[in-house]
Design a protein around this motif. Structure first.
Motif, PDB file in Angstrom:
ATOM      1  N   LYS A   1      41.466  39.464  37.676  1.00 14.92           N
ATOM      2  CA  LYS A   1      40.212  39.093  38.350  1.00 14.92           C
ATOM      3  C   LYS A   1      40.483  38.742  39.797  1.00 14.92           C
ATOM      4  O   LYS A   1      39.760  39.167  40.699  1.00 14.92           O
ATOM      5  N   LYS A   2      41.534  37.983  40.024  1.00 19.28           N
ATOM      6  CA  LYS A   2      41.899  37.578  41.381  1.00 19.28           C
ATOM      7  C   LYS A   2      42.216  38.813  42.237  1.00 19.28           C
ATOM      8  O   LYS A   2      41.758  38.916  43.380  1.00 19.28           O
ATOM      9  N   ALA A   3      42.969  39.760  41.695  1.00 19.78           N
ATOM     10  CA  ALA A   3      43.314  40.979  42.426  1.00 19.78           C
ATOM     11  C   ALA A   3      42.056  41.781  42.749  1.00 19.78           C
ATOM     12  O   ALA A   3      41.898  42.284  43.867  1.00 19.78           O
ATOM     13  N   THR A   4      41.159  41.887  41.790  1.00 18.83           N
ATOM     14  CA  THR A   4      39.898  42.613  42.002  1.00 18.83           C
ATOM     15  C   THR A   4      39.074  41.947  43.099  1.00 18.83           C
ATOM     16  O   THR A   4      38.544  42.621  43.986  1.00 18.83           O
ATOM     17  N   ASP A   5      38.994  40.624  43.057  1.00 20.27           N
ATOM     18  CA  ASP A   5      38.232  39.886  44.071  1.00 20.27           C
ATOM     19  C   ASP A   5      38.859  40.035  45.456  1.00 20.27           C
ATOM     20  O   ASP A   5      38.151  40.244  46.447  1.00 20.27           O
ATOM     21  N   CYS A   6      40.180  39.945  45.530  1.00 22.13           N
ATOM     22  CA  CYS A   6      40.864  40.088  46.818  1.00 22.13           C
ATOM     23  C   CYS A   6      40.651  41.486  47.398  1.00 22.13           C
ATOM     24  O   CYS A   6      40.417  41.633  48.605  1.00 22.13           O
ATOM     25  N   ALA A   7      40.745  42.489  46.554  1.00 20.84           N
ATOM     26  CA  ALA A   7      40.538  43.863  47.014  1.00 20.84           C
ATOM     27  C   ALA A   7      39.114  44.049  47.516  1.00 20.84           C
ATOM     28  O   ALA A   7      38.895  44.642  48.585  1.00 20.84           O
TER      29      ALA A   7
ATOM     30  N   PHE B   1      42.995  39.439  56.462  1.00 24.50           N
ATOM     31  CA  PHE B   1      44.455  39.328  56.396  1.00 24.50           C
ATOM     32  C   PHE B   1      44.942  38.411  55.273  1.00 24.50           C
ATOM     33  O   PHE B   1      45.846  38.790  54.522  1.00 24.50           O
ATOM     34  N   PRO B   2      44.361  37.223  55.100  1.00 24.72           N
ATOM     35  CA  PRO B   2      44.810  36.389  53.967  1.00 24.72           C
ATOM     36  C   PRO B   2      44.528  37.030  52.600  1.00 24.72           C
ATOM     37  O   PRO B   2      45.349  36.918  51.679  1.00 24.72           O
TER      38      PRO B   2
END
Length: 89
Positions: free
Chosen positions: A24-30, A43-44
């Protein structure tokens, strides 16, 4: 289920929950890095995506991922980083 899956180590429930949170975190960051107009977000979140995928790679030994593996996604993120940064700027 293939023969390799039979011999894969079993993942604990707590680790599986952790993997779900990381996905979920990876999906949100992407999503955020692909849609933001703010450098203070892009950038973060790009860094966080790379770090999250690195952590997910550790769970590939359990053969729990369907589709593209985290290691493939991580390689793509790293290979495309400069292009993505240039496109953002």
């Amino acid at each position: 289920m293939g023969l390799k899956d039979v011999f894969a180590p079993k993942i604990s429930k707590s680790n599986m929950e952790h993997v779900k949170k990381l996905l979920k975190k990876a999906t949100d960051c992407a999503a955020l890095s692909n849609t933001t107009m703010l450098p203070s977000v892009f950038f973060p979140k790009y860094d966080e995506l790379e770090n999250t995928l690195s952590e997910l790679v550790k769970y590939e030994k359990y053969r729990i991922f369907k589709g593209t593996l985290p290691s493939t996604n991580l390689r793509n993120v790293r290979d495309n980083r400069k292009n993505d940064e240039n496109a953002f700027i």
